[in-house]
Design a protein around this motif. Sequence first.
Motif, PDB file in Angstrom:
ATOM      1  N   MET A 249      42.217  11.539  10.135  1.00 49.25           N
ATOM      2  CA  MET A 249      43.049  12.432  11.280  1.00 49.25           C
ATOM      3  C   MET A 249      42.791  13.738  11.121  1.00 49.25           C
ATOM      4  O   MET A 249      42.812  14.302  12.107  1.00 49.25           O
ATOM      5  CB  MET A 249      44.327  11.915  11.049  1.00 49.25           C
ATOM      6  N   SER A 250      42.820  14.286   9.930  1.00 49.63           N
ATOM      7  CA  SER A 250      42.740  15.758  10.007  1.00 49.63           C
ATOM      8  C   SER A 250      41.303  16.218  10.343  1.00 49.63           C
ATOM      9  O   SER A 250      41.229  17.429  10.976  1.00 49.63           O
ATOM     10  CB  SER A 250      42.714  16.337   8.261  1.00 49.63           C
ATOM     11  N   THR A 251      40.242  15.476  10.114  1.00 58.06           N
ATOM     12  CA  THR A 251      38.858  16.121  10.824  1.00 58.06           C
ATOM     13  C   THR A 251      39.044  16.128  12.187  1.00 58.06           C
ATOM     14  O   THR A 251      38.505  17.004  12.739  1.00 58.06           O
ATOM     15  CB  THR A 251      37.819  14.855  10.404  1.00 58.06           C
ATOM     16  N   VAL A 252      39.785  15.049  12.889  1.00 57.50           N
ATOM     17  CA  VAL A 252      39.684  15.188  14.285  1.00 57.50           C
ATOM     18  C   VAL A 252      40.575  16.307  14.736  1.00 57.50           C
ATOM     19  O   VAL A 252      40.349  16.857  15.872  1.00 57.50           O
ATOM     20  CB  VAL A 252      40.436  13.690  14.727  1.00 57.50           C
ATOM     21  N   LEU A 253      41.668  16.591  14.224  1.00 59.46           N
ATOM     22  CA  LEU A 253      42.506  17.714  14.427  1.00 59.46           C
ATOM     23  C   LEU A 253      41.747  19.067  14.047  1.00 59.46           C
ATOM     24  O   LEU A 253      41.761  20.082  15.080  1.00 59.46           O
ATOM     25  CB  LEU A 253      43.645  17.748  13.443  1.00 59.46           C
ATOM     26  N   LEU A 254      40.803  19.230  13.110  1.00 54.38           N
ATOM     27  CA  LEU A 254      39.981  20.291  13.023  1.00 54.38           C
ATOM     28  C   LEU A 254      39.081  20.521  13.960  1.00 54.38           C
ATOM     29  O   LEU A 254      38.833  21.658  14.395  1.00 54.38           O
ATOM     30  CB  LEU A 254      39.150  20.115  11.714  1.00 54.38           C
ATOM     31  N   LEU A 255      38.409  19.503  14.345  1.00 51.62           N
ATOM     32  CA  LEU A 255      37.378  19.339  15.537  1.00 51.62           C
ATOM     33  C   LEU A 255      37.794  19.695  16.891  1.00 51.62           C
ATOM     34  O   LEU A 255      37.344  20.741  17.482  1.00 51.62           O
ATOM     35  CB  LEU A 255      36.594  18.082  15.544  1.00 51.62           C
ATOM     36  N   ALA A 256      39.169  19.270  16.843  1.00 50.71           N
ATOM     37  CA  ALA A 256      39.928  19.760  18.403  1.00 50.71           C
ATOM     38  C   ALA A 256      40.130  21.030  18.416  1.00 50.71           C
ATOM     39  O   ALA A 256      40.124  21.824  19.267  1.00 50.71           O
ATOM     40  CB  ALA A 256      41.068  18.743  18.322  1.00 50.71           C
ATOM     41  N   GLY A 257      40.595  21.598  17.295  1.00 49.18           N
ATOM     42  CA  GLY A 257      41.109  22.918  17.310  1.00 49.18           C
ATOM     43  C   GLY A 257      39.888  23.949  17.239  1.00 49.18           C
ATOM     44  O   GLY A 257      40.060  24.895  18.050  1.00 49.18           O
ATOM     45  N   MET A 258      38.590  23.463  16.553  1.00 53.73           N
ATOM     46  CA  MET A 258      37.414  24.483  16.911  1.00 53.73           C
ATOM     47  C   MET A 258      37.013  24.466  18.543  1.00 53.73           C
ATOM     48  O   MET A 258      36.788  25.400  18.828  1.00 53.73           O
ATOM     49  CB  MET A 258      36.498  23.854  15.924  1.00 53.73           C
ATOM     50  N   ALA A 259      37.115  23.195  19.051  1.00 51.19           N
ATOM     51  CA  ALA A 259      36.767  22.906  20.375  1.00 51.19           C
ATOM     52  C   ALA A 259      37.716  23.794  21.181  1.00 51.19           C
ATOM     53  O   ALA A 259      37.515  24.679  22.161  1.00 51.19           O
ATOM     54  CB  ALA A 259      36.865  21.452  20.708  1.00 51.19           C
ATOM     55  N   GLY A 260      38.918  23.760  20.980  1.00 55.02           N
ATOM     56  CA  GLY A 260      40.024  24.716  21.660  1.00 55.02           C
ATOM     57  C   GLY A 260      39.804  26.259  21.704  1.00 55.02           C
ATOM     58  O   GLY A 260      39.790  26.963  22.707  1.00 55.02           O
ATOM     59  N   ILE A 261      39.417  26.576  20.559  1.00 54.48           N
ATOM     60  CA  ILE A 261      39.444  28.145  20.408  1.00 54.48           C
ATOM     61  C   ILE A 261      38.030  28.576  21.004  1.00 54.48           C
ATOM     62  O   ILE A 261      37.913  29.352  21.476  1.00 54.48           O
ATOM     63  CB  ILE A 261      39.273  28.364  18.841  1.00 54.48           C
ATOM     64  N   THR A 262      37.137  27.613  20.770  1.00 50.77           N
ATOM     65  CA  THR A 262      35.658  28.012  21.341  1.00 50.77           C
ATOM     66  C   THR A 262      35.855  27.978  23.120  1.00 50.77           C
ATOM     67  O   THR A 262      35.260  28.743  23.568  1.00 50.77           O
ATOM     68  CB  THR A 262      34.547  26.925  20.977  1.00 50.77           C
ATOM     69  N   TYR A 263      36.507  27.085  23.604  1.00 55.78           N
ATOM     70  CA  TYR A 263      36.706  26.928  24.893  1.00 55.78           C
ATOM     71  C   TYR A 263      37.539  28.114  25.537  1.00 55.78           C
ATOM     72  O   TYR A 263      37.160  28.754  26.513  1.00 55.78           O
ATOM     73  CB  TYR A 263      37.744  25.703  25.249  1.00 55.78           C
ATOM     74  N   ALA A 264      38.591  28.498  24.762  1.00 58.08           N
ATOM     75  CA  ALA A 264      39.677  29.725  25.028  1.00 58.08           C
ATOM     76  C   ALA A 264      38.654  31.006  25.021  1.00 58.08           C
ATOM     77  O   ALA A 264      38.785  31.955  26.011  1.00 58.08           O
ATOM     78  CB  ALA A 264      40.597  29.715  24.042  1.00 58.08           C
ATOM     79  N   LEU A 265      37.643  31.208  24.100  1.00 58.17           N
ATOM     80  CA  LEU A 265      37.044  32.464  23.844  1.00 58.17           C
ATOM     81  C   LEU A 265      36.152  32.581  25.131  1.00 58.17           C
ATOM     82  O   LEU A 265      35.956  33.471  25.821  1.00 58.17           O
ATOM     83  CB  LEU A 265      36.150  32.366  22.673  1.00 58.17           C
ATOM     84  N   ARG A 266      35.617  31.362  25.579  1.00 55.14           N
ATOM     85  CA  ARG A 266      34.632  31.422  26.731  1.00 55.14           C
ATOM     86  C   ARG A 266      35.347  31.671  28.033  1.00 55.14           C
ATOM     87  O   ARG A 266      34.889  32.531  28.943  1.00 55.14           O
ATOM     88  CB  ARG A 266      33.702  30.062  26.765  1.00 55.14           C
ATOM     89  N   VAL A 267      36.358  31.028  28.144  1.00 52.70           N
ATOM     90  CA  VAL A 267      37.233  31.390  29.334  1.00 52.70           C
ATOM     91  C   VAL A 267      37.613  32.597  29.412  1.00 52.70           C
ATOM     92  O   VAL A 267      37.714  33.232  30.611  1.00 52.70           O
ATOM     93  CB  VAL A 267      38.340  30.158  29.436  1.00 52.70           C
ATOM     94  N   CYS A 268      37.957  33.393  28.419  1.00 58.14           N
ATOM     95  CA  CYS A 268      38.372  34.658  28.549  1.00 58.14           C
ATOM     96  C   CYS A 268      37.208  35.588  28.866  1.00 58.14           C
ATOM     97  O   CYS A 268      37.483  36.431  29.843  1.00 58.14           O
ATOM     98  CB  CYS A 268      38.649  35.467  26.910  1.00 58.14           C
ATOM     99  N   PHE A 269      35.988  35.456  28.632  1.00 57.24           N
ATOM    100  CA  PHE A 269      34.927  36.270  29.037  1.00 57.24           C
ATOM    101  C   PHE A 269      34.456  35.747  30.453  1.00 57.24           C
ATOM    102  O   PHE A 269      34.134  36.721  31.234  1.00 57.24           O
ATOM    103  CB  PHE A 269      33.638  35.888  27.935  1.00 57.24           C
ATOM    104  N   TRP A 270      34.506  34.585  30.961  1.00 59.69           N
ATOM    105  CA  TRP A 270      34.511  34.167  32.395  1.00 59.69           C
ATOM    106  C   TRP A 270      35.212  35.060  32.995  1.00 59.69           C
ATOM    107  O   TRP A 270      35.033  35.438  34.245  1.00 59.69           O
ATOM    108  CB  TRP A 270      34.530  32.786  32.377  1.00 59.69           C
ATOM    109  N   PHE A 271      36.521  35.223  32.750  1.00 60.02           N
ATOM    110  CA  PHE A 271      37.418  35.624  33.730  1.00 60.02           C
ATOM    111  C   PHE A 271      37.654  37.343  33.428  1.00 60.02           C
ATOM    112  O   PHE A 271      38.883  37.716  33.841  1.00 60.02           O
ATOM    113  CB  PHE A 271      39.194  34.940  33.629  1.00 60.02           C
TER     114      PHE A 271
END
Length: 108
Positions: A1-23
Amino acid sequence: MSTVLLLAGMAGITYALRVCFWFGAGEGLPAWFKRTLHYVPVAVLTAIIVPAVLLKDGAFDLDIHNARLAGALATGFIVWRFKHLLAGIGGGLLVFVLWRWLSPLLMS
């Protein structure tokens, strides 16, 4: 379960950074920082490719039977000489396959 949370956290941070640059959040960045961002893809690809080519079971594999190294060198040479990425990938793949096929026959 911790691996899934780690991957979800990394995906969320990556997505947030990309959205910031898009806008437009990257508009206030200094010019020197924007220039350095152009080197990120090269650094990431190097960090992925070099260990895959040079390491085998955690140790350096620099012998004549290393088909990955032969293919990588051929790819680099073709892309450098002819400035054609697809030709480099195809040529490197051809060298890799031929090296793996011929290496046991010719160099044993």
